[in-house]
Design an enzyme around this catalytic site. Structure first.
Site, PDB file in Angstrom:
ATOM      1  N   ASP A   1       0.874  -1.170   0.000  1.00 16.98           N
ATOM      2  CA  ASP A   1       0.000   0.000   0.000  1.00 16.98           C
ATOM      3  C   ASP A   1       0.915   1.225   0.000  1.00 16.98           C
ATOM      4  O   ASP A   1       1.397   1.640   1.046  1.00 16.98           O
ATOM      5  CB  ASP A   1      -0.900  -0.005   1.231  1.00 16.98           C
TER       6      ASP A   1
ATOM      7  N   GLU B   1      -1.405  -1.342  -4.759  1.00 15.03           N
ATOM      8  CA  GLU B   1      -2.600  -0.523  -4.966  1.00 15.03           C
ATOM      9  C   GLU B   1      -2.362   0.487  -6.078  1.00 15.03           C
ATOM     10  O   GLU B   1      -1.305   1.098  -6.166  1.00 15.03           O
ATOM     11  CB  GLU B   1      -2.981   0.211  -3.678  1.00 15.03           C
TER      12      GLU B   1
ATOM     13  N   ASP C   1      -2.294   0.981   7.407  1.00 21.17           N
ATOM     14  CA  ASP C   1      -1.498   0.810   6.189  1.00 21.17           C
ATOM     15  C   ASP C   1      -1.171  -0.662   5.951  1.00 21.17           C
ATOM     16  O   ASP C   1      -1.213  -1.142   4.821  1.00 21.17           O
ATOM     17  CB  ASP C   1      -0.204   1.625   6.274  1.00 21.17           C
TER      18      ASP C   1
END
Length: 185
Positions: free
Chosen positions: A7, A69, A141
């Site tokens: 991420d 992502e 996160d």
């Protein structure tokens, strides 16, 4: 298959490592890469910290593939550009480690983990905790990174089943005759 989920963020990048054996998922590790060691305005130094951190994760956990992502365009164009650069450093590090990289949007990950695309961070954390039977909630996160790894575990298996059952052939219906894509036969 060991999957490294990433991420990306310029200040904090979450990571999560999951082993997938068929439908079974096993938690391996999760955490964050922080770039506060570099001065806030020193973008190249922060990108290097991300690059080196990803390479260290690869060396430590030896994943088979990675899931990252996709950056969304947000209201602040400057923030979007900085996030894109952080993501680029992460993807470059993964590719430099010869890892195949799959990309998922936040919406795709949220749908895969919670069942709907507008889930709150707390819902993602709770579902990741349940899916991986963790004793406590992972930090936000890391939960997102674990969610990406879980999404890839499920999507990768589905895509493999689809690929095994069908042979793909090149379509000529969208090709322009005499165009730059070769001749239609």
């Amino acid at each position: 298959m060991r999957i490294l989920g990433i991420d990306p963020g310029l200040r904090v990048t979450g990571f999560g490592v999951v082993d997938a054996e068929g439908a079974q998922l096993h938690y391996v590790a999760s955490g964050v890469i922080k770039t506060d060691a570099a001065a806030q305005g020193d973008l190249p130094a922060r990108l290097k910290l991300l690059f080196d951190g990803i390479r260290e994760l690869h060396a430590r956990y030896t994943p088979d593939c990675a899931a990252v992502e996709i950056v969304f365009v947000n209201v602040n164009p400057q923030a979007t550009l900085l996030l894109g650069q952080a993501r680029g450093a992460c993807v470059t590090a993964l590719v430099a480690c010869d890892l195949p990289v799959a990309e998922y949007s936040a919406l795709q990950m949220k749908r895969a983990i919670t069942g709907h695309g507008h889930a709150a961070k707390a819902q993602i954390q709770e579902m990741v905790r349940r899916l991986l039977t963790l004793p406590a909630l992972p930090r936000q996160d890391a939960a997102d990174a674990l969610g990406l790894a879980i999404t890839h575990a499920h999507a990768g298996a589905s895509l493999a089943r689809i690929g095994a059952g069908a042979t793909l052939q090149r379509s000529t219906s969208g090709m322009y005759r005499g165009g730059g894509c070769g001749k239609v036969r």
